[in-house]
Design a protein around this motif. Structure first.
Motif, short mmCIF file in Angstrom:
data_model
loop_
_atom_site.label_atom_id
_atom_site.label_comp_id
_atom_site.label_asym_id
_atom_site.label_seq_id
_atom_site.Cartn_x
_atom_site.Cartn_y
_atom_site.Cartn_z
N ARG A 251 75.68 -56.79 -9.50
CA ARG A 251 76.11 -58.08 -8.93
C ARG A 251 75.10 -58.55 -7.87
O ARG A 251 74.73 -59.72 -7.84
CB ARG A 251 77.49 -57.93 -8.31
N GLY A 252 74.65 -57.62 -7.05
CA GLY A 252 73.65 -57.96 -6.03
C GLY A 252 72.37 -58.48 -6.66
O GLY A 252 71.80 -59.46 -6.20
N LEU A 253 71.94 -57.84 -7.73
CA LEU A 253 70.72 -58.29 -8.43
C LEU A 253 70.93 -59.70 -9.00
O LEU A 253 70.06 -60.56 -8.88
CB LEU A 253 70.34 -57.33 -9.56
N LEU A 254 72.08 -59.92 -9.61
CA LEU A 254 72.39 -61.23 -10.18
C LEU A 254 72.40 -62.31 -9.10
O LEU A 254 71.86 -63.40 -9.29
CB LEU A 254 73.76 -61.21 -10.86
N ASP A 255 73.01 -61.98 -7.98
CA ASP A 255 73.10 -62.96 -6.90
C ASP A 255 71.76 -63.23 -6.24
O ASP A 255 71.61 -64.21 -5.52
CB ASP A 255 74.11 -62.48 -5.84
N SER A 256 70.79 -62.35 -6.48
CA SER A 256 69.47 -62.54 -5.88
C SER A 256 68.57 -63.44 -6.72
O SER A 256 67.45 -63.72 -6.32
CB SER A 256 68.74 -61.20 -5.69
N ILE A 257 69.03 -63.85 -7.92
CA ILE A 257 68.19 -64.72 -8.75
C ILE A 257 68.24 -66.14 -8.19
O ILE A 257 69.32 -66.68 -7.98
CB ILE A 257 68.70 -64.79 -10.21
N PRO A 258 67.07 -66.75 -7.94
CA PRO A 258 67.09 -68.14 -7.46
C PRO A 258 67.70 -69.05 -8.52
O PRO A 258 67.42 -68.90 -9.71
CB PRO A 258 65.60 -68.48 -7.28
N ARG A 259 68.58 -69.95 -8.11
CA ARG A 259 69.19 -70.88 -9.08
C ARG A 259 68.88 -72.31 -8.70
O ARG A 259 68.88 -72.66 -7.53
CB ARG A 259 70.70 -70.67 -9.12
N LEU A 260 68.65 -73.14 -9.72
CA LEU A 260 68.25 -74.52 -9.47
C LEU A 260 69.33 -75.28 -8.70
O LEU A 260 69.03 -76.07 -7.82
CB LEU A 260 67.97 -75.23 -10.80
N GLN A 262 71.19 -74.29 -6.51
CA GLN A 262 71.38 -73.85 -5.12
C GLN A 262 70.14 -74.10 -4.30
O GLN A 262 69.90 -73.43 -3.29
CB GLN A 262 71.69 -72.36 -5.08
N LYS A 263 69.36 -75.03 -4.74
CA LYS A 263 68.10 -75.33 -4.05
C LYS A 263 68.35 -75.59 -2.56
O LYS A 263 69.28 -76.29 -2.21
CB LYS A 263 67.44 -76.55 -4.68
N GLY A 264 67.50 -75.03 -1.73
CA GLY A 264 67.65 -75.28 -0.31
C GLY A 264 68.54 -74.26 0.38
O GLY A 264 68.39 -74.00 1.56
N GLN A 265 69.45 -73.63 -0.38
CA GLN A 265 70.28 -72.60 0.24
C GLN A 265 69.49 -71.31 0.38
O GLN A 265 68.60 -71.04 -0.41
CB GLN A 265 71.50 -72.31 -0.63
N GLU A 266 69.89 -70.53 1.37
CA GLU A 266 69.19 -69.27 1.55
C GLU A 266 69.53 -68.33 0.40
O GLU A 266 70.68 -68.24 -0.03
CB GLU A 266 69.63 -68.63 2.87
N LEU A 267 68.50 -67.63 -0.09
CA LEU A 267 68.70 -66.76 -1.24
C LEU A 267 69.38 -65.47 -0.79
O LEU A 267 69.03 -64.89 0.22
CB LEU A 267 67.33 -66.46 -1.85
N TYR A 268 70.36 -65.02 -1.60
CA TYR A 268 71.04 -63.78 -1.30
C TYR A 268 70.08 -62.59 -1.50
O TYR A 268 69.27 -62.58 -2.41
CB TYR A 268 72.24 -63.62 -2.24
N ALA A 269 70.17 -61.62 -0.62
CA ALA A 269 69.39 -60.40 -0.82
C ALA A 269 70.32 -59.22 -0.56
O ALA A 269 71.15 -59.26 0.35
CB ALA A 269 68.21 -60.36 0.12
N ILE A 270 70.19 -58.17 -1.38
CA ILE A 270 70.99 -56.97 -1.15
C ILE A 270 70.54 -56.38 0.18
O ILE A 270 69.34 -56.21 0.42
CB ILE A 270 70.75 -55.95 -2.28
N LYS A 271 71.50 -56.08 1.05
CA LYS A 271 71.10 -55.60 2.38
C LYS A 271 70.55 -54.17 2.30
O LYS A 271 70.88 -53.41 1.38
CB LYS A 271 72.26 -55.70 3.36
N GLY A 272 69.73 -53.83 3.28
CA GLY A 272 69.22 -52.46 3.36
C GLY A 272 68.10 -52.19 2.37
O GLY A 272 67.61 -53.08 1.70
N LEU A 273 67.72 -50.93 2.31
CA LEU A 273 66.57 -50.52 1.50
C LEU A 273 66.99 -49.48 0.47
O LEU A 273 67.98 -48.78 0.67
CB LEU A 273 65.50 -49.90 2.40
N PRO A 274 66.23 -49.35 -0.61
CA PRO A 274 66.52 -48.27 -1.57
C PRO A 274 66.42 -46.92 -0.85
O PRO A 274 65.70 -46.79 0.13
CB PRO A 274 65.41 -48.40 -2.61
N PRO A 275 67.17 -45.91 -1.32
CA PRO A 275 67.19 -44.63 -0.61
C PRO A 275 65.88 -43.87 -0.70
O PRO A 275 65.07 -44.10 -1.59
CB PRO A 275 68.29 -43.86 -1.33
#
Ligand SMILES: Nc1ncnc2c1ncn2[C@@H]1O[C@H](COP(=O)(O)OP(=O)(O)OP(=O)(O)O)[C@@H](O)[C@H]1O
Ligand code: SF4
Ligand SMILES: [Mg+2]
Length: 327
Positions: A251-260, A262-275
């Motif tokens: 879901r996090g990966l899907l939400d991180s895809i830029p969508r037309l 949603q232009k102008g809105q801040e892009l979602y990013a999964i918080k934190g770093l890979p382990p």
């Protein structure tokens, strides 16, 4: 089944300890099928592919468990000589960086032709003619002239086409493309991806497409395997994943895809770093970053559970994830 990877485990000995790069990965690809392998940097996508190809360095790498069946044979039990033969004609790999994958001091015609001379016993002249045909097949303009040129004389997109031609020259049953378009401009990316998809259909080869860009896989892949910290956390047909992910990481990966829209809105990013692979968190390795994490996630490792007969998720709360529509 063309390729079946079962419970593969790979580790690397480093100065700081043992990095657990691949921790029980299973996936399968059939002839004519495209499997997209997705996940952030360091999740083990390339190492798994390199184990299938038999091309990573041991040491420091070590396969500590699992099996890899290709056309019914367990590759990990074969002698290096047999593996080399399979690597030449049965499977091929396309890399991100064509400039370092191609030989800089040989013309592209000589490199392509060499495949036919070495593996098919063709004369140099016939091999040259086949090289031109292949270059036309991947739509290099003026192929008959350009066959004499060296890799650095081509643009990035054209070089990537040449690498695709090299991979397909011997009509392998399986092709692994590791981030094949990442180094290219966006418009060229789409052209190269379309070409690869078209050739894949025509040759009916199995294709493993490694990428961290979920956007590119929608049109070309049949299935998606999502990797996190050396494990598959979700595996499903593409349309199921787009309809509703069954793992919070997907879901996090899907939400991180830029969508037309949603232009102008801040892009979602999964918080934190890979382990850190030297010290993978206990329980569900995604728990420190997961918005749905509960106490059980910190202690109990979720197995890959059956969501449907074509779908699996390694999340204790895959049902809630699947039905969380207001996200
Ligand atoms: N030669 C190596 N020596 C030590 N560790 C390695 C080596 N190659 C890979 N690793 C370890 O394996 C992990 C997984 O690497 P891998 O290349 O498979 O990641 P990936 O998913 O392909 O990432 P990317 O998207 O950046 O290509 C790395 O984070 C690293 O810890
Ligand atoms: S098991 Fe828990 S921490 Fe892991 S993905 Fe599912 S909800 Fe998140
Ligand atoms: Mg990689």
């Amino acid at each position: 089944m063309l390729l079946e990877v079962r419970e593969l485990q790979v580790e690397f000995r480093t100065r700081d300890g043992v990095a657990h790069a691949v921790n029980g990965v299973s996936y399968a690809v059939d002839a004519g099928e495209t499997l997209a392998v997705l996940g952030e940097s360091g999740s083990g996508k390339s190492v798994t592919a390199q184990a299938v190809m038999g091309i990573f360095d041991m040491p420091p790498g070590r396969i500590t468990g699992g099996q890899i069946f290709f056309q019914g044979r367990d590759l990990l039990k074969l002698r290096e000589e047999e593996r080399r033969r399979i690597r030449g004609a049965g499977m091929a790999m396309i890399f991100q960086d064509a400039l370092s994958a191609l030989n800089p001091v040989l013309s592209v015609g000589d490199q392509l032709g060499e495949m036919f001379v070495v593996h098919r016993g063709m004369s140099k002249k016939d091999a040259r003619a086949r090289a031109v045909e292949l270059m036309e097949r991947v739509r290099i303009p003026a192929a008959a002239q350009r066959v004499r040129d060296y890799p650095h004389q081509f643009s990035g997109g054209m070089r990537q086409r040449i690498m695709i031609a090299m991979a397909l020259a011997l009509e392998p049953a399986l092709v692994i493309a590791d981030e094949p378009t990442t180094a290219l401009d966006v418009t060229v990316q789409a052209q190269v991806m379309d070409l690869l998809a078209e050739l894949q259909r025509e040759y009916r080869m199995g294709l493993i497409l490694i990428t961290h860009d979920l956007g590119v896989v929608a049109d070309v892949a049949d299935r998606i395997a999502v990797m996190y910290a050396g494990k598959i956390v979700e595996s499903a047909p593409v349309r199921d994943i787009y309809k509703a992910p069954a793992h919070p990481y997907t879901r996090g990966l899907l939400d991180s895809i830029p969508r037309l829209d949603q232009k102008g809105q801040e892009l979602y990013a999964i918080k934190g770093l890979p382990p850190n692979l030297l010290d993978i968190p206990p329980g569900c390795s995604f728990h420190p970053r997961c918005p749905m994490a509960q106490d059980v996630c910190r202690t109990d490792e979720p197995a890959l559970q059956e969501v449907s007969d074509v779908r699996g998720s390694a999340c204790h709360f895959w049902r809630e994830c699947l039905h969380d529509r207001d996200h």
